[in-house]
Design an enzyme around this catalytic site. Structure first.
Site, short mmCIF file in Angstrom:
data_model
loop_
_atom_site.label_atom_id
_atom_site.label_comp_id
_atom_site.label_asym_id
_atom_site.label_seq_id
_atom_site.Cartn_x
_atom_site.Cartn_y
_atom_site.Cartn_z
N ALA A 1 44.61 52.42 34.82
CA ALA A 1 43.32 52.18 34.16
C ALA A 1 43.49 51.35 32.89
CB ALA A 1 42.67 53.52 33.83
N GLY B 1 44.47 42.74 49.06
CA GLY B 1 45.79 42.57 49.66
C GLY B 1 45.71 42.94 51.15
N TYR C 1 13.57 76.14 9.75
CA TYR C 1 14.57 75.46 8.91
C TYR C 1 14.07 75.38 7.48
CZ TYR C 1 17.97 71.84 7.61
OH TYR C 1 18.99 71.12 7.02
N ARG D 1 34.66 40.84 33.10
CA ARG D 1 33.28 40.53 33.45
C ARG D 1 32.29 41.66 33.18
NH1 ARG D 1 33.65 38.48 39.31
NH2 ARG D 1 35.83 39.10 39.28
N ASN E 1 44.52 46.69 51.57
CA ASN E 1 45.12 47.69 50.68
C ASN E 1 44.06 48.25 49.75
OD1 ASN E 1 46.68 49.07 48.83
ND2 ASN E 1 47.46 47.22 47.83
C1 UD1 Z 1 45.15 45.45 43.73
C2 UD1 Z 1 46.24 45.24 44.81
C3 UD1 Z 1 45.56 44.76 46.08
C4 UD1 Z 1 44.48 45.74 46.53
C5 UD1 Z 1 43.48 45.95 45.39
C6 UD1 Z 1 42.50 47.04 45.74
C7 UD1 Z 1 48.22 44.55 43.59
C8 UD1 Z 1 49.12 43.43 43.26
N1 UD1 Z 1 47.17 44.24 44.36
O1 UD1 Z 1 44.63 44.18 43.42
O2 UD1 Z 1 46.53 44.61 47.10
O3 UD1 Z 1 43.83 45.24 47.68
O4 UD1 Z 1 44.18 46.36 44.20
O5 UD1 Z 1 41.52 47.10 44.77
O6 UD1 Z 1 48.47 45.65 43.20
N2 UD1 Z 1 45.90 47.61 36.11
C9 UD1 Z 1 46.64 48.09 35.06
N3 UD1 Z 1 47.50 47.25 34.44
C10 UD1 Z 1 47.69 45.96 34.83
C11 UD1 Z 1 46.91 45.48 35.90
C12 UD1 Z 1 46.04 46.32 36.54
O7 UD1 Z 1 46.52 49.25 34.68
O8 UD1 Z 1 48.50 45.28 34.22
C13 UD1 Z 1 44.95 48.51 36.77
C14 UD1 Z 1 43.53 48.04 36.69
O9 UD1 Z 1 42.89 48.59 35.53
C15 UD1 Z 1 42.93 48.60 37.97
C16 UD1 Z 1 44.11 48.61 38.92
O10 UD1 Z 1 45.26 48.54 38.14
O11 UD1 Z 1 42.47 49.89 37.79
C17 UD1 Z 1 44.09 47.45 39.92
O12 UD1 Z 1 44.20 46.25 39.20
P1 UD1 Z 1 43.45 44.95 39.67
O13 UD1 Z 1 43.79 43.86 38.73
O14 UD1 Z 1 42.02 45.23 39.91
O15 UD1 Z 1 44.20 44.66 41.05
P2 UD1 Z 1 43.59 43.88 42.26
O16 UD1 Z 1 43.65 42.43 41.98
O17 UD1 Z 1 42.26 44.45 42.59
#
Ligand code: UD1
Ligand code: MG
Length: 465
Positions: free
Chosen positions: A10, A140, A392, A16, A170
């Site tokens: 998280a 993914g 009060y 956005r 994924n």
């Molecule tokens: C990721 C998966 C993708 C999957 C998708 C599902 C990877 C490389 N890809 O992509 O295969 O289909 O989720 O939604 O894992 N986060 C961190 N720190 C970071 C980056 C992200 O805590 O440095 C957290 C984000 O807050 C979020 C989650 O990880 O809760 C997923 O990150 P996000 O950047 O949304 O990954 P996706 O591109 O959606």
């Protein structure tokens, strides 16, 4: 059976969303998305949870309090890097660890449990939770081996034309054997130094290939509903999640015997319990830990939050917070029930009445334009129009007691602390500052005096009457 723990990612900003707060705190049906995920994890019997925080970490700290452990990711270098921040937590707890996205609220305990069962049954070192969707853009892709195990997960930006056609995606949730995950995370570091990704990030998805290199098996559990992958990148998508969750909750209640003749503006949050034959009218929100009995009419235009409502209650155009309303009470329109109140059976309250931190006995009527605060009212009392408890003093709150059967005349002001005896009366317009004994009438206002012909003498310019 090995211990089960969870890591929830998280740290992301969700640019956005245009918010000071992290994306995982964006709300679906008035609960932050991360609470939905934590709820599903806890419902599946997992107590040890580590949340990875980063952007707006102070907001997550404030929200989570001591309910979960947290680890700080100071730079957002991808999902793999995020999990690395939980390495100590994973090493200390061991067992099987599920990693989940904190911004995908519809993951559920059934999916988590069934994926774990498959993880054990197939002897997997990692089991990814996947979904089948018509438009896989952005997710993914799960690439399977001929034996059904998972070969790898390819991100949209790294995928070949053939891989882009794959519709199994994924969800971002996976079960790992913790020792295997910790080893794979170390290899991810090396991989980044070689600069193999098109985007400079540590992909958690790459952990699968690392794990497979050691001859271990990667599997995939396909969730029954593809809703589990849904997230929101902006507030327009957030509304879509809200709508989906709202419809789901309404359907659940309608199938259990609750009537919703018009769903416009009806929001029933998860956790609410509603009895059969109750009707929820338009523009009504039921929030928090609320229970509503059978055969009630709630709404239109009402809000019930963290409250218990009995059977056969009518609650019209009113709001109720952290209070209890007993069987057959008739509330509204335009009543505000503030925390700590109990409204008795068959009581009638409203219109335009505020009740705060007060007990109202069975059958008591407070019909119009009154304020009852910090008071204990008995049964079958009649409160006339426009009465107020002056609870009060400016620095201290005091209570008002009104005993069974009392009759409080219109526009009585009860200056607390004060007590009105059983069956006692107060005259209309009285300001009561002293206790009134049982069966007495208290008159506390100046006697009317009439000055005959005063107008003719003092205001001779007035038109003749
Ligand atoms: C990721 C998966 C993708 C999957 C998708 C599902 C990877 C490389 N890809 O992509 O295969 O289909 O989720 O939604 O894992 N986060 C961190 N720190 C970071 C980056 C992200 O805590 O440095 C957290 C984000 O807050 C979020 C989650 O990880 O809760 C997923 O990150 P996000 O950047 O949304 O990954 P996706 O591109 O959606
Ligand atoms: Mg995402």
């Amino acid at each position: 059976m090995s211990k089960k723990i969870a890591v929830i990612l998280a740290a992301g900003e969700g640019t956005r969303m245009k918010s000071k707060k992290p994306k995982a705190l964006a709300q679906v049906l008035f609960s932050p998305m991360i609470d939905w995920v934590i709820g599903a994890v806890k419902n599946s019997g997992i107590e040890d949870i580590c949340v990875i925080k980063g952007f707006g970490a102070e907001y997550l700290d404030e929200h989570l309090g001591d309910s979960c452990k947290t680890a700080l990711q100071t730079e957002r270098l991808g999902t793999g890097h995020a999990v690395m921040q939980a390495a100590d937590f994973i090493a200390q707890n061991g067992g099987d660890v599920i990693v989940l996205n904190g911004d995908a609220p519809f993951i559920d305990s059934d999916t988590i449990e069934k994926a774990h069962a498959l993880h054990i049954e197939q002897g997997n070192a990692v089991t990814v939770i996947s979904a089948q969707i018509d438009d896989p853009t952005g997710y993914g892709r799960i690439i399977r081996e001929s034996d059904g195990s998972v070969s790898k997960i390819v991100e949209q930006r790294d995928a070949t034309a053939d891989e882009l056609l794959v519709k199994e995606v994924n969800s971002g949730a996976y079960w790992f054997e913790s020792g295997v995950l910790l080893t794979a995370l170390k290899s991810l570091d090396i991989k980044r130094k070689n600069g193999e990704n098109t985007k400079k990030e540590f992909y958690l998805t790459d952990a699968l290939e690392e794990i497979k290199k050691s001859g271990l098996r990667a599997g995939s559990y396909t969730a029954q509903s593809s809703d589990i992958i849904l997230g929101a990148n902006d507030r327009v998508q957030l509304l879509e999640l809200n709508e989906l969750a709202r419809k789901r909750e309404l359907e659940k209640h309608m199938r259990a015997g609750v009537s919703v003749p018009c769903a416009d503006g009806v929001v029933i949050c998860p956790g609410a319990k509603i009895g059969a034959d109750t009707v929820i009218m338009p523009n009504t929100t039921i929030k928090g830990d609320s229970q509503i009995g059978e055969g009630c009419i709630i709404g239109p235009s009402s809000l019930v939050e963290d409250s218990v409502i009995g059977n056969g209650v009518s609650f019209n155009s009113s709001v109720c917070y952290s209070s209890k309303i007993l069987d057959g009470a008739d509330i509204g329109p335009f009543v505000r029930v503030r925390p700590g109140s109990v409204i008795g059976a068959r009581a009638h309250v409203g219109n335009f009445v505020e009740v705060k931190n007060s007990n109202i006995g069975d059958g008591t009527k407070i019909s119009h334009l009154s304020y009852i605060g910090d008071s204990d009212l008995g049964t079958d009392i009649n409160i006339g129009c426009g009465c107020a408890t002056a609870n009060y003093s400016g620095n201290k709150k005091s209570r008002t007691v009104i005993k069974d059967g009392a009759f409080i005349g219109c526009h009585t002001c009860l200056v607390a602390p004060v007590s009105i005896g059983e069956n006692a009366y107060t005259a209309a317009g009285s300001t009561i500052t002293e206790d009134v004994p049982d069966n007495a009438l208290a008159v506390a206002r100046s006697r009317q005096s009439v000055k005959a012909n005063w107008v003719k003498v003092k205001q001779p310019y007035k038109r003749k009457v």
